[in-house]
Scaffold this motif. Structure first.
Motif, PDB file in Angstrom:
ATOM      1  N   UNK A 199       0.819  -1.205   0.000  1.00 43.05           N
ATOM      2  CA  UNK A 199       0.000   0.000   0.000  1.00 43.05           C
ATOM      3  C   UNK A 199       0.853   1.255   0.000  1.00 43.05           C
ATOM      4  N   UNK A 200       0.260   2.327  -0.492  1.00 43.84           N
ATOM      5  CA  UNK A 200       0.847   3.649  -0.335  1.00 43.84           C
ATOM      6  C   UNK A 200       0.320   4.237   0.973  1.00 43.84           C
ATOM      7  N   UNK A 201       0.963   5.266   1.472  1.00 46.46           N
ATOM      8  CA  UNK A 201       0.442   5.931   2.657  1.00 46.46           C
ATOM      9  C   UNK A 201      -0.813   6.709   2.279  1.00 46.46           C
ATOM     10  N   UNK A 202      -1.698   6.958   3.228  1.00 42.77           N
ATOM     11  CA  UNK A 202      -2.882   7.774   2.918  1.00 42.77           C
ATOM     12  C   UNK A 202      -2.511   9.133   2.330  1.00 42.77           C
ATOM     13  N   UNK A 203      -1.387   9.694   2.773  1.00 42.98           N
ATOM     14  CA  UNK A 203      -0.965  10.995   2.254  1.00 42.98           C
ATOM     15  C   UNK A 203      -0.634  10.938   0.764  1.00 42.98           C
ATOM     16  N   UNK A 204      -0.148   9.767   0.320  1.00 39.04           N
ATOM     17  CA  UNK A 204       0.234   9.618  -1.090  1.00 39.04           C
ATOM     18  C   UNK A 204      -0.887   9.037  -1.951  1.00 39.04           C
ATOM     19  N   UNK A 205      -1.997   8.700  -1.337  1.00 38.44           N
ATOM     20  CA  UNK A 205      -3.122   8.116  -2.074  1.00 38.44           C
ATOM     21  C   UNK A 205      -3.780   9.178  -2.958  1.00 38.44           C
ATOM     22  N   UNK A 206      -4.562   8.750  -3.965  1.00 38.04           N
ATOM     23  CA  UNK A 206      -5.221   9.705  -4.868  1.00 38.04           C
ATOM     24  C   UNK A 206      -6.092  10.707  -4.114  1.00 38.04           C
ATOM     25  N   UNK A 222      -5.227   1.933   2.179  1.00 39.69           N
ATOM     26  CA  UNK A 222      -6.146   1.288   3.128  1.00 39.69           C
ATOM     27  C   UNK A 222      -5.481   0.077   3.776  1.00 39.69           C
ATOM     28  N   UNK A 223      -5.732  -0.105   5.060  1.00 37.49           N
ATOM     29  CA  UNK A 223      -5.396  -1.370   5.707  1.00 37.49           C
ATOM     30  C   UNK A 223      -4.109  -1.424   6.490  1.00 37.49           C
ATOM     31  N   UNK A 224      -3.516  -0.294   6.847  1.00 36.26           N
ATOM     32  CA  UNK A 224      -2.304  -0.315   7.667  1.00 36.26           C
ATOM     33  C   UNK A 224      -2.686  -0.308   9.153  1.00 36.26           C
ATOM     34  N   UNK A 225      -2.111  -1.234   9.897  1.00 33.94           N
ATOM     35  CA  UNK A 225      -2.375  -1.338  11.332  1.00 33.94           C
ATOM     36  C   UNK A 225      -1.037  -1.464  12.055  1.00 33.94           C
ATOM     37  N   UNK A 226      -0.903  -0.716  13.131  1.00 40.64           N
ATOM     38  CA  UNK A 226       0.285  -0.779  13.982  1.00 40.64           C
ATOM     39  C   UNK A 226      -0.221  -1.067  15.387  1.00 40.64           C
ATOM     40  N   UNK A 284      -3.062  -4.852   5.326  1.00 41.29           N
ATOM     41  CA  UNK A 284      -4.139  -5.751   4.915  1.00 41.29           C
ATOM     42  C   UNK A 284      -5.132  -4.966   4.067  1.00 41.29           C
ATOM     43  N   UNK A 285      -4.731  -4.520   2.884  1.00 36.52           N
ATOM     44  CA  UNK A 285      -5.609  -3.623   2.108  1.00 36.52           C
ATOM     45  C   UNK A 285      -6.916  -4.260   1.666  1.00 36.52           C
ATOM     46  N   UNK A 286      -6.840  -5.418   0.999  1.00 36.16           N
ATOM     47  CA  UNK A 286      -8.055  -6.064   0.516  1.00 36.16           C
ATOM     48  C   UNK A 286      -8.908  -6.597   1.648  1.00 36.16           C
ATOM     49  N   UNK A 287      -8.267  -7.163   2.656  1.00 41.30           N
ATOM     50  CA  UNK A 287      -9.001  -7.701   3.785  1.00 41.30           C
ATOM     51  C   UNK A 287      -9.779  -6.635   4.534  1.00 41.30           C
ATOM     52  N   UNK A 306     -11.084   6.122   0.037  1.00 41.94           N
ATOM     53  CA  UNK A 306     -10.473   7.445   0.003  1.00 41.94           C
ATOM     54  C   UNK A 306      -9.453   7.622   1.126  1.00 41.94           C
ATOM     55  N   UNK A 307      -8.209   7.748   0.747  1.00 41.54           N
ATOM     56  CA  UNK A 307      -7.108   8.092   1.658  1.00 41.54           C
ATOM     57  C   UNK A 307      -7.154   7.316   2.973  1.00 41.54           C
ATOM     58  N   UNK A 308      -7.091   6.005   2.853  1.00 42.53           N
ATOM     59  CA  UNK A 308      -7.038   5.135   4.018  1.00 42.53           C
ATOM     60  C   UNK A 308      -8.378   4.774   4.607  1.00 42.53           C
ATOM     61  N   UNK A 309      -9.455   5.328   4.065  1.00 42.39           N
ATOM     62  CA  UNK A 309     -10.792   5.090   4.615  1.00 42.39           C
ATOM     63  C   UNK A 309     -11.635   4.203   3.699  1.00 42.39           C
TER      64      UNK A 309
END
Length: 413
Positions: free
Chosen positions: A214-221, A262-266, A283-286, A353-356
């Motif tokens: 995944x890209x970071x939300x900041x770098x997403x479209x 989407x889908x980054x968890x720490x 876990x973008x698709x999940x 949209x941007x991680x959401x």
């Protein structure tokens, strides 16, 4: 006499490469290397040649991606499983499939043992061995990291690298990526190294090169993307009008989710063996599938059935995380879950949209939502008599009034 045969779960990394050679030397055994293709992609390149060069007598690299998606990921997602409220169990759910195939190969090859490279501090050793025990109790399991003689010979990575060089084992060990990873169709995990400090900011721009899916939300479209997902009995069967099998669903959602950050968890999680550990997951698709499935359930699932199923999420997630996939209690829970999903059918529209992952509409031919009943206007069906609510409230308030009276009496006395 024929040599003993050992089936080794082999990834081609430093640990399992050294373990392959060490097992062959220590046990004077024939080592059969097994790698499950569950979505590692380029990580599988050259593995067969490397295993043979390292000393394997035979190599299995089995494409299990469709089975993984169909028989493991999808049933788990029907349950709503979420470990400790965050983790979508990407590594955990892969282990029973690997164990299943290992014991199948062991039986086919006449092997007396299986082996793995999981450490004595982690969850994977438990998952591999519990699942193997449930399927093939007659096959023993060798865990080199739990053997004193192995740890004495290899107290650290320097000794393993030296051993590999001495035995001509091709390995790549570098400080460029000071963390370990595990990748499959559902996710990729990152742990150890600099991530062992829970104050370390894995989301910082300077650490962006760590991420794979995944890209970071900041770098997403900057523009959202809408998708439509069709469900039948709790499983996604089509995206944007195109019918898909489970594998294609996961691959498509991974691409979409990764594109939109989407889908980054720490998280810091509780391992089964008793310690806390910090893990970073993609876990973008999940993540899209999890949210969409829940939205579909909200429209089609009976309230009490959902409540019952939800009460079991923590138990079910723990069973998957701790290695009890083939245990009778998980199988019993799965039967209940499958029953709960019979009417989870319809279409969900999602906005990415941007991680959401945002719900943008749901519909179903078996919807339990009736606008005529739910309306704030006059109810044309007369299915709901507002006067009935008076008795309903009075009966539910009875125990509260009794309790309040007792408390007032205590205070007055």
């Amino acid at each position: 006499m024929a040599k003993e045969k050992i089936v080794l779960a082999y990834s081609g990394g430093l640990d399992t490469s050294v373990i392959l050679a060490w097992l062959k030397e220590t046990y004077d055994a024939e080592i059969i290397a097994f790698t499950a293709d569950i979505g590692q992609k380029e990580e599988l390149d050259g593995l067969e040649e490397k295993a043979i060069q390292t000393g394997a007598s035979k190599v299995y690299i089995d494409d299990l991606r469709e089975e993984f998606a169909r028989d493991f990921i999808f049933p788990m997602f029907q349950s709503g499983a979420l470990y400790e409220g965050q983790y979508l169990l990407g590594t955990s759910i892969a282990r029973p499939l690997i164990a299943k195939r290992m014991v199948e190969i062991a039986r086919a090859e006449g092997a007396t043992a299986i082996a793995h490279g999981a450490t004595g501090k982690g969850n994977d050793q438990v998952r591999f061995e519990l699942n193997a025990a449930a399927l093939a109790p007659e096959i023993k399991c060798i865990a080199p990291w739990r053997l004193d003689e192995f740890r004495e010979q290899f107290p650290g990575r320097a000794e393993m690298i030296a051993y590999a060089e001495k035995h001509g084992i091709p390995v790549t060990a570098s400080a460029a990526k000071p963390y370990s990873t595990d990748r499959n169709l559902l996710h990729i995990s990152f742990e150890s190294g600099m991530l062992e400090d829970p104050w370390f900011d894995a989301s910082a721009e300077s650490n962006e090169d760590m991420y794979v899916l995944s890209v970071s939300p900041e770098r997403a479209p900057d523009e959202p993307e809408y998708i439509e997902m069709e469900f039948e009995q709790g499983n996604c069967v089509a995206i944007n009008g195109k019918a898909m099998g489970p594998l294609e669903v996961m691959e498509t959602l991974n691409e979409l989710g990764g594109k939109h950050g989407i889908g980054r968890i720490d998280m810091v999680e509780n391992r089964f063996v008793g310690m806390k550990s910090r893990g970073v997951y993609e876990t973008p698709g999940g993540t899209i599938l999890f949210v969409a499935h829940r939205k579909m359930e909200s429209l089609t699932m009976d309230r009490e059935v959902m409540s019952l199923r939800d009460s079991l999420i923590s138990r079910y997630s723990g069973l998957v995380y701790n290695g009890f996939w083939f245990a009778p209690e998980r199988l019993a829970l799965q039967a209940l879950i499958a029953e709960s999903q019979k009417n989870v059918t319809g279409t969900v529209r999602m906005k990415l949209y941007k991680g959401n992952v945002i719900s943008a509409g749901i519909k179903s031919p078996v919807s339990l939502y009736n606008p005529d009943i739910a309306t704030m206007e006059a109810d044309p069906t007369q299915a709901y008599n507002q006067n009935d609510a008076t008795g309903f409230i009075n009966l539910n308030a009875l125990r509260l009034r009794v309790q309040a009276g007792v408390e007032q009496s205590k205070h007055n006395n």
